[in-house]
Design an enzyme around this catalytic site. Structure first.
Site, PDB file in Angstrom:
ATOM      1  CG  HIS A 134      -3.499   3.320   2.354  1.00 15.00           C
ATOM      2  ND1 HIS A 134      -3.887   3.149   1.396  1.00 15.00           N
ATOM      3  CD2 HIS A 134      -3.402   2.042   3.259  1.00 15.00           C
ATOM      4  CE1 HIS A 134      -3.912   1.812   1.025  1.00 15.00           C
ATOM      5  NE2 HIS A 134      -3.875   1.286   2.603  1.00 15.00           N
TER       6      HIS A 134
ATOM      7  CG  ASN B 254      -6.757  -1.186   1.292  1.00 15.05           C
ATOM      8  OD1 ASN B 254      -6.013  -0.572   0.420  1.00 15.05           O
ATOM      9  ND2 ASN B 254      -6.357  -1.519   2.418  1.00 15.05           N
TER      10      ASN B 254
ATOM     11  CB  CYS C 171      -0.862   0.164   1.319  1.00 17.44           C
ATOM     12  SG  CYS C 171      -1.933  -1.394   1.271  1.00 17.44           S
TER      13      CYS C 171
HETATM   14  O1  UT7 Z   1      -3.973  -1.417   3.491  1.00 14.30           O
HETATM   15  C1  UT7 Z   1      -3.302  -2.268   4.449  1.00 14.30           C
HETATM   16  C2  UT7 Z   1      -3.590  -1.906   5.562  1.00 14.30           C
HETATM   17  N1  UT7 Z   1      -4.572  -2.567   6.290  1.00 14.30           N
HETATM   18  C3  UT7 Z   1      -5.713  -1.994   7.028  1.00 14.30           C
HETATM   19  O2  UT7 Z   1      -5.240  -0.751   7.407  1.00 14.30           O
HETATM   20  C4  UT7 Z   1      -6.436  -2.626   7.778  1.00 14.30           C
HETATM   21  C5  UT7 Z   1      -6.424  -2.376   9.507  1.00 14.30           C
HETATM   22  N2  UT7 Z   1      -7.369  -3.034  10.428  1.00 14.30           N
HETATM   23  C6  UT7 Z   1      -8.804  -2.745  10.232  1.00 14.30           C
HETATM   24  O3  UT7 Z   1      -9.257  -1.491   9.349  1.00 14.30           O
HETATM   25  C7  UT7 Z   1      -9.454  -3.345  11.102  1.00 14.30           C
HETATM   26  O4  UT7 Z   1      -8.750  -4.198  12.088  1.00 14.30           O
HETATM   27  C8  UT7 Z   1     -10.581  -4.335  10.575  1.00 14.30           C
HETATM   28  C9  UT7 Z   1     -11.723  -3.447   9.517  1.00 14.30           C
HETATM   29  C10 UT7 Z   1      -9.917  -5.314   9.819  1.00 14.30           C
HETATM   30  C11 UT7 Z   1     -11.384  -5.146  11.498  1.00 14.30           C
HETATM   31  O5  UT7 Z   1     -12.084  -4.311  12.551  1.00 14.30           O
HETATM   32  P1  UT7 Z   1     -11.872  -4.530  13.915  1.00 14.30           P
HETATM   33  O6  UT7 Z   1     -12.622  -3.337  14.668  1.00 14.30           O
HETATM   34  O7  UT7 Z   1     -10.637  -4.548  14.020  1.00 14.30           O
HETATM   35  O8  UT7 Z   1     -12.669  -5.886  14.098  1.00 14.30           O
HETATM   36  P2  UT7 Z   1     -12.099  -7.448  14.780  1.00 14.30           P
HETATM   37  O9  UT7 Z   1     -11.216  -7.857  13.885  1.00 14.30           O
HETATM   38  O10 UT7 Z   1     -11.765  -7.160  16.239  1.00 14.30           O
HETATM   39  O11 UT7 Z   1     -13.502  -8.340  14.593  1.00 14.30           O
HETATM   40  C12 UT7 Z   1     -14.535  -7.905  15.527  1.00 14.30           C
HETATM   41  C13 UT7 Z   1     -15.772  -9.031  15.331  1.00 14.30           C
HETATM   42  C14 UT7 Z   1     -15.079 -10.451  15.112  1.00 14.30           C
HETATM   43  O12 UT7 Z   1     -15.977 -11.198  15.912  1.00 14.30           O
HETATM   44  P3  UT7 Z   1     -15.916 -11.766  17.591  1.00 14.30           P
HETATM   45  O13 UT7 Z   1     -14.650 -12.280  17.590  1.00 14.30           O
HETATM   46  O14 UT7 Z   1     -15.881 -10.289  18.251  1.00 14.30           O
HETATM   47  O15 UT7 Z   1     -17.006 -12.272  17.817  1.00 14.30           O
HETATM   48  C15 UT7 Z   1     -14.995 -10.801  14.005  1.00 14.30           C
HETATM   49  O16 UT7 Z   1     -15.126 -12.330  13.732  1.00 14.30           O
HETATM   50  O17 UT7 Z   1     -16.089  -8.666  14.056  1.00 14.30           O
HETATM   51  C16 UT7 Z   1     -16.042  -9.945  13.150  1.00 14.30           C
HETATM   52  N3  UT7 Z   1     -16.072  -9.793  11.999  1.00 14.30           N
HETATM   53  C17 UT7 Z   1     -16.816  -9.429  10.930  1.00 14.30           C
HETATM   54  N4  UT7 Z   1     -18.174  -9.531  11.205  1.00 14.30           N
HETATM   55  C18 UT7 Z   1     -19.033  -9.263  10.132  1.00 14.30           C
HETATM   56  C19 UT7 Z   1     -14.707  -9.642  11.225  1.00 14.30           C
HETATM   57  N5  UT7 Z   1     -15.061  -9.340  10.010  1.00 14.30           N
HETATM   58  C20 UT7 Z   1     -16.639  -9.515   9.692  1.00 14.30           C
HETATM   59  C21 UT7 Z   1     -17.378  -9.134   8.485  1.00 14.30           C
HETATM   60  N6  UT7 Z   1     -18.575  -8.977   9.047  1.00 14.30           N
HETATM   61  N7  UT7 Z   1     -16.852  -8.993   7.511  1.00 14.30           N
END
Ligand code: UT7
Length: 319
Positions: free
Chosen positions: A246, A276, A114
């Site tokens: 980004h 993204n 990225c």
């Molecule tokens: O370009 C490269 C750089 N990349 C980035 O900048 C990405 C950086 N990270 C992020 O943007 C965020 O961490 C995410 C958007 C990827 C995830 O958001 P989060 O608030 O950190 O969520 P999480 O990973 O802590 O997941 C929370 C919950 C989980 O469920 P439990 O374990 O709490 O029951 C996940 O299983 O959300 C669940 N989950 C989803 N639910 C519905 C994860 N993905 C999804 C989904 N739909 N697509």
């Protein structure tokens, strides 16, 4: 040594197929509400099976040439930032070169995920300052939908396809690239990587990410890199007209802007519409914002990006 390089033209291209959050519900266990509140994304553009990264790059480049009022023969170097090259080799840049009818000039790909566009900017700026090139076509182009694991809801909802391009040329005035800063730290490999590669297992692999690791690193590293680039050109936060980080996640964009003390009205966000697009995200945000008259000549821009590696970097420029 010349004093500066500047943007002479810009362009972008997005594939016509749009995949909205609602469309994902047919094959991913997710919801529009989860995606939008966690990321700010509403839709992404997706290529068709036979559409290649080079196809998007060529279209964006043609638009950039038109905007700069230049012809193919005016360009003396091509740098293409991508994580999704058409083939393992040769470089996608050389394919773009042929399709644009450019011959006997250097053309190469940059792999910094990225951050690829910011890496390319620093390289192009240096080549121009050293008089090795006069007009460089810089492209960020991606077909990330082809390396997304569509069975992994934690990543597949985040990415999109597209391309953005600029032409960097010599500047004899006060506008242009004022400073660039690049960084990497390979110890973060396991937080964001592709689980395939020619040498590792002879496959392309799919995107694997620990989102929370990246989120925490992103806000700190993007804000620090922006401050370092400002300091290098003796400017302050208040001198910035537009902040273009980004485009990965609206929460990262807003948290970084807040940490820097930049208000939302000065922050460009296209993540809602493009998702993204990795190396394409900054040139896409830049080109669409110039096209719709948000960003204007003489505006001071702060660009910053972070991606797999980790790699990260920043650039301050006056349009
Ligand atoms: O370009 C490269 C750089 N990349 C980035 O900048 C990405 C950086 N990270 C992020 O943007 C965020 O961490 C995410 C958007 C990827 C995830 O958001 P989060 O608030 O950190 O969520 P999480 O990973 O802590 O997941 C929370 C919950 C989980 O469920 P439990 O374990 O709490 O029951 C996940 O299983 O959300 C669940 N989950 C989803 N639910 C519905 C994860 N993905 C999804 C989904 N739909 N697509």
């Amino acid at each position: 040594m010349l004093s500066r390089s500047k943007i002479l033209g810009h362009g972008y291209f997005l594939p016509s197929k749009i995949l909205k959050n609602e469309d994902l519900l047919a094959f991913v266990d997710t919801s529009d509400e989860w995606i939008f509140t966690r990321t700010g994304i509403k839709q992404r553009h997706i290529v068709l099976k036979d559409e290649l990264t080079s196809d998007l790059a060529v279209m964006a480049s043609k638009n950039a040439l038109k905007s700069a009022n230049l012809k193919s023969e005016d360009i003396d170097c091509i740098i293409l930032a991508t994580t999704t090259p058409d083939e393992t080799f040769p470089s996608t840049a050389t394919k773009v070169q042929t399709q644009l009818g450019m011959k006997n000039i250097p053309a190469f790909d940059i792999q910094a995920v990225c951050s690829g566009f910011i890496y390319s900017l620093q390289i192009a700026d240096s080549l121009i300052k050293c008089n090795k090139a006069k007009k460089i076509l810089i492209i960020g182009a991606e077909t990330l939908s082809k390396i997304v694991d569509w069975s992994d809801r934690r990543t597949c909802v985040l990415f999109g396809d597209g391309a953005g391009a600029i032409i960097l040329g010599q500047s004899d005035g006060k506008s242009g690239v004022l400073s660039t800063k690049l960084f990497s730290d390979g110890s973060w490999h396991d937080s964001l990587f592709s689980d395939g590669g020619p040498s590792k297992n002879q496959t392309v692999g799919k995107i694997r990410m620990n989102g929370q690791d990246i989120f925490k690193q992103a806000v700190n590293k993007l804000s620090e890199a922006t401050l370092e680039a400002l300091s290098e050109c003796n400017l302050n936060i208040d001198d910035i007209n537009w902040f273009i980080p980004h485009q990965a996640n609206q929460r990262i964009i807003s948290s970084t802007a807040k940490k820097l003390g930049i208000n939302d009205q000065k922050t460009i966000s296209t993540v809602r519409l493009h998702a993204n697009t990795s190396a394409a995200s900054i040139p896409l945000a830049l080109s669409t914002s110039i096209e719709n008259n948000t960003i204007k000549n003489n505006d001071v821009l702060a660009l910053c990006a972070i991606g797999g590696g980790l790699t990260w970097g920043s650039c301050i420029l006056k349009l």
